[in-house]
Each structure stands twice: as C-alpha cells, then as structure tokens.
Design an enzyme around this catalytic site. Structure first.
Site, PDB file in Angstrom:
ATOM      1  N   HIS A  15       0.981  -1.251  -0.132  1.00 35.34           N
ATOM      2  CA  HIS A  15      -0.059   0.063  -0.010  1.00 35.34           C
ATOM      3  C   HIS A  15       0.768   1.241   0.031  1.00 35.34           C
ATOM      4  O   HIS A  15       1.622   1.327   0.796  1.00 35.34           O
ATOM      5  CB  HIS A  15      -0.818  -0.058   1.095  1.00 35.34           C
ATOM      6  CG  HIS A  15      -1.924   1.107   1.247  1.00 35.34           C
ATOM      7  ND1 HIS A  15      -2.256   1.516   2.562  1.00 35.34           N
ATOM      8  CD2 HIS A  15      -2.750   1.471   0.553  1.00 35.34           C
ATOM      9  CE1 HIS A  15      -3.394   2.397   2.345  1.00 35.34           C
ATOM     10  NE2 HIS A  15      -3.541   2.318   1.052  1.00 35.34           N
ATOM     11  N   HIS A  57      -1.546  11.177  -1.533  1.00 38.88           N
ATOM     12  CA  HIS A  57      -2.778  10.870  -1.183  1.00 38.88           C
ATOM     13  C   HIS A  57      -3.569  11.995  -0.897  1.00 38.88           C
ATOM     14  O   HIS A  57      -4.865  11.838  -1.280  1.00 38.88           O
ATOM     15  CB  HIS A  57      -2.528   9.977   0.161  1.00 38.88           C
ATOM     16  CG  HIS A  57      -3.825   9.351   0.478  1.00 38.88           C
ATOM     17  ND1 HIS A  57      -4.694  10.163   1.679  1.00 38.88           N
ATOM     18  CD2 HIS A  57      -4.427   8.167   0.403  1.00 38.88           C
ATOM     19  CE1 HIS A  57      -5.780   9.194   1.735  1.00 38.88           C
ATOM     20  NE2 HIS A  57      -5.621   8.054   1.061  1.00 38.88           N
TER      21      HIS A  57
HETATM   22  O1  G3P Z   1      -6.511   1.672  -3.244  1.00 42.13           O
HETATM   23  C1  G3P Z   1      -6.799   1.212  -2.028  1.00 42.13           C
HETATM   24  C2  G3P Z   1      -6.508   1.963  -1.153  1.00 42.13           C
HETATM   25  O2  G3P Z   1      -5.417   2.858  -1.282  1.00 42.13           O
HETATM   26  C3  G3P Z   1      -7.729   3.211  -0.947  1.00 42.13           C
HETATM   27  O3  G3P Z   1      -7.692   3.971   0.060  1.00 42.13           O
HETATM   28  O4  G3P Z   1      -7.232   6.185   0.908  1.00 42.13           O
HETATM   29  O5  G3P Z   1      -5.447   4.513   1.149  1.00 42.13           O
HETATM   30  O6  G3P Z   1      -6.014   5.494  -0.936  1.00 42.13           O
HETATM   31  P1  G3P Z   1      -6.537   4.984   0.335  1.00 42.13           P
HETATM   32 MG    MG Z   2      -4.643   4.615  -2.207  1.00 42.21          MG
END
Ligand code: G3P
Ligand code: MG
Length: 243
Positions: A15, A57
């Site tokens: 992630h 993000h």
């Molecule tokens: O792509 C999955 C996840 O990254 C979505 O949530 O807020 O971490 O971008 P976020």
């Molecule tokens: Mg994401």
C-alpha cells in the site's frame, strides 16, 4: 505502451509503496518495498496545478510533505522542491515527491506490477483519468506489466477508458451501493477493489460470476488475510503483511 496481457500479478500489493515502513507515495518507498520483497505496489496519483501526474494521497500538503495548504495550488516545480520523507523519520529526509514518470522508470527497470489509484483533486476526475492514462501509454515500456488503474471516482475511470481502453481498470468501493456490479461492468472494469470489511463469500462469488477480479484493501492483520485468502480473494493490499 505497456503489455496489456493478463500477466500473473503477485498476490500481495504494498500500500502506497511500502505501507507504513517508508514515506508513502515516494520512490524511496518503492525501493524499500522492493528490497522487502514486494513485487506489486499501490500508490495514489493526482495532477499538479500545471498538469503533471505525481504521487500524493491527501488533497493538502502538510501531512506528508514540507508544504502547506491545498495541493491544487502547487505546480510541479514547487512540489518537486518539497520534502516528502522527513515526516516519516529523519532517515528519510530530503526525499522529494515522486512524479509518475519517475515511478515508470523504476517499473520499467524492475518489471514492477503497479496499481495506480486515480486520486483526483476536487473537480479533476476526468482530467486525472485522461492525463494519467495517456501518460501510462507514453511512459510504460512494452514488456513492463500494464498498470491497473483504480479509483473511487467512476468519472476518472470512464475518462481513462476513453484515453487508453487497453489498460485494466478496477472500481474502488468503500460501501456497496445498489448496482455496484453493473457499474463496474459498465466502466469496463476487470476487477473491483473492496474495503476488506465488505468482502465475504457471497460478494466474491458474485464478482467472479460476473468475470470480475476481487481485490481488497487494506488488510493488516494476518488472521484476516488468512481468512480472505481462504475465501479466494485475488489480491490483498497491505501496509504490513506479506510479501
Ligand atoms: O487503493 C486502495 C486504497 O489505497 C484506498 O484507500 O485512502 O489508502 O487511498 P486510500
Ligand atoms: Mg490509495
């Protein structure tokens, strides 16, 4: 352009580059994730004020960079001078934000599997989908696995589908709204990326019955990951588990 073939994706997806183990959405995170053994990576892509795709993000700069205020106000020249590492620890200081072009160079060199989450600033859904899709065509080499484009915003995926229909797409969902399978199909998606709390046997069966892959985010507990693998989910996005 990258290879659109349905190549074998690694099961674990780091992630934001390397989860919590490096400053999110930086090249240093991808390098760190690579050293940890990850071969597939999620990251968040938006546009600078002058239209450069880069990784961030939030809609604002202060949490993960040395900048302040709305990201929408910053052009790439300004963003490129920020420190996107120091907030994560002194050892990461001096790491700049990453342009999509820099990630592409790393992906081409190492054959990375990348999931580009289209994370548009307000009012930028179509532009982000279109610009990122065109950029992927230009930047990813033939033979490098095609990035998957995902988004919570259907308009971003629809624009990407027009700009580069051959790139695989996935609808991101945090809640199961009525008609979500039909929506993913209408967008020509190859998969759906669900908040893992929404995933169960019936939901996965429905996805697979409609020819859609079922990915989940963000799973950080080993027991939950074991249960999801046993269910048959296709990929897990994680901060801490795997690879
Ligand atoms: O792509 C999955 C996840 O990254 C979505 O949530 O807020 O971490 O971008 P976020
Ligand atoms: Mg994401």
């Amino acid at each position: 352009p990258p290879s659109p073939a349905a190549d074998a994706w690694p099961r674990w997806i780091a992630h934001r580059g390397a989860g919590r183990r490096a400053p999110e959405n930086t090249l240093a995170a991808f390098r760190h994730g690579w050293q940890l053994g990850y071969r597939a990576f999620e990251c968040d892509v938006k546009l600078s004020a002058d239209g450069e795709p880069y990784l961030l993000h939030d809609d604002t700069l202060e949490r993960t960079t040395s900048g302040q205020g709305p990201a929408a106000a910053a052009d790439w020249a300004t963003l490129s001078r920020l420190d996107a590492g120091a907030w994560c620890g002194p050892g990461w200081a001096g790491e700049p934000p990453a342009r999509l072009a820099a990630l592409a160079a790393f992906a081409n060199a190492e054959g990375l599997h990348v999931n580009l989450e289209l994370k548009p600033l307000p009012g930028q859904a179509e532009a982000t989908g279109q610009v990122v899709a065109h950029a992927v065509r230009r930047l990813w080499h033939t033979g490098t696995p095609a990035p998957w484009l995902s988004s919570f915003q259907p308009a971003a995926l629809a624009a990407a589908a027009v700009a580069a229909p051959e790139l695989p797409r996935a609808l991101l969902l945090d809640t199961l709204t009525p008609g979500w399978v039909a929506q993913a199909q209408a967008l020509g998606c190859q998969g759906v990326v669900l908040n893992h709390r929404l995933m169960d046997a019936d939901t996965l069966r429905s996805l697979h019955a409609h020819g859609l892959a079922g990915w989940v985010y963000t799973v950080n507990e080993a027991d939950r990951a074991d249960a999801l693998w046993a269910l048959g989910v296709d990929r897990i996005i994680t901060d801490t588990l795997g690879p």
